[in-house]
Design a protein around this motif. Structure first.
Motif, PDB file in Angstrom:
ATOM      1  N   ARG A  22       0.847  -1.262   0.019  1.00 24.85           N
ATOM      2  CA  ARG A  22      -0.101   0.003  -0.034  1.00 24.85           C
ATOM      3  C   ARG A  22       0.956   1.182  -0.049  1.00 24.85           C
ATOM      4  N   ALA A  38      -7.756   2.047   1.743  1.00 20.86           N
ATOM      5  CA  ALA A  38      -7.410   0.902   2.361  1.00 20.86           C
ATOM      6  C   ALA A  38      -7.824   1.134   3.823  1.00 20.86           C
ATOM      7  N   PRO A  39      -6.924   1.121   4.588  1.00 22.34           N
ATOM      8  CA  PRO A  39      -7.372   1.629   6.292  1.00 22.34           C
ATOM      9  C   PRO A  39      -7.784   3.038   6.357  1.00 22.34           C
ATOM     10  N   GLY A  40      -7.424   3.940   5.369  1.00 19.06           N
ATOM     11  CA  GLY A  40      -7.968   5.274   5.568  1.00 19.06           C
ATOM     12  C   GLY A  40      -6.923   6.147   6.172  1.00 19.06           C
ATOM     13  N   ALA A  42      -4.494   8.137   8.164  1.00 18.63           N
ATOM     14  CA  ALA A  42      -3.217   7.770   8.966  1.00 18.63           C
ATOM     15  C   ALA A  42      -2.512   9.150   9.622  1.00 18.63           C
ATOM     16  N   HIS A  48      -3.101   9.608   3.869  1.00 14.36           N
ATOM     17  CA  HIS A  48      -4.119   8.446   3.679  1.00 14.36           C
ATOM     18  C   HIS A  48      -3.453   7.168   2.879  1.00 14.36           C
ATOM     19  N   VAL A  49      -3.759   6.149   3.299  1.00 14.74           N
ATOM     20  CA  VAL A  49      -3.094   4.876   3.053  1.00 14.74           C
ATOM     21  C   VAL A  49      -3.957   4.122   2.011  1.00 14.74           C
ATOM     22  N   ASP A  51      -4.553   1.277  -1.439  1.00 10.35           N
ATOM     23  CA  ASP A  51      -4.387   0.236  -2.045  1.00 10.35           C
ATOM     24  C   ASP A  51      -3.912   0.202  -3.365  1.00 10.35           C
TER      25      ASP A  51
END
Length: 91
Positions: A22, A38-40, A42, A48-49, A51
């Motif tokens: 990611r 992905a996890p949103g 951060a 933002h993370v 995919d």
């Protein structure tokens, strides 16, 4: 499977897993607003993370000095073999 990147001189390696990478982008980056985050958020919302699309998987390797023994390492490699890693040595 051919080895894309051999272990350095004096090192031994084993493929222990495959992970989907990611990327983290700044919150204001155009990719941060993608619906497939992905996890949103951060780092307190500063990043933002995301995919990668299409999904790819990359090998994760363990490296250690050649010609050494370690009971803990042997146990770790045997357990990664049980959960889908090769646990096999590759030089």
């Amino acid at each position: 499977m051919p080895l894309a990147m051999p272990a350095g001189t004096g090192l031994t390696r084993a493929r222990i897993a495959e992970h989907r990478p990611r990327v983290a982008v700044p919150a204001g980056h155009p990719l941060a607003g993608r619906p497939a985050v992905a996890p949103g958020p951060a780092a307190g919302g500063a990043a933002h993370v995301v995919d990668l699309d299409p999904p790819v998987h990359v090998p994760v390797h363990a490296l250690w000095p050649a010609h050494t023994t370690c009971p803990g390492r042997d146990l770790f490699l045997s357990r990664t073999e049980a959960v889908g890693g090769s646990g096999s040595l590759a030089e």
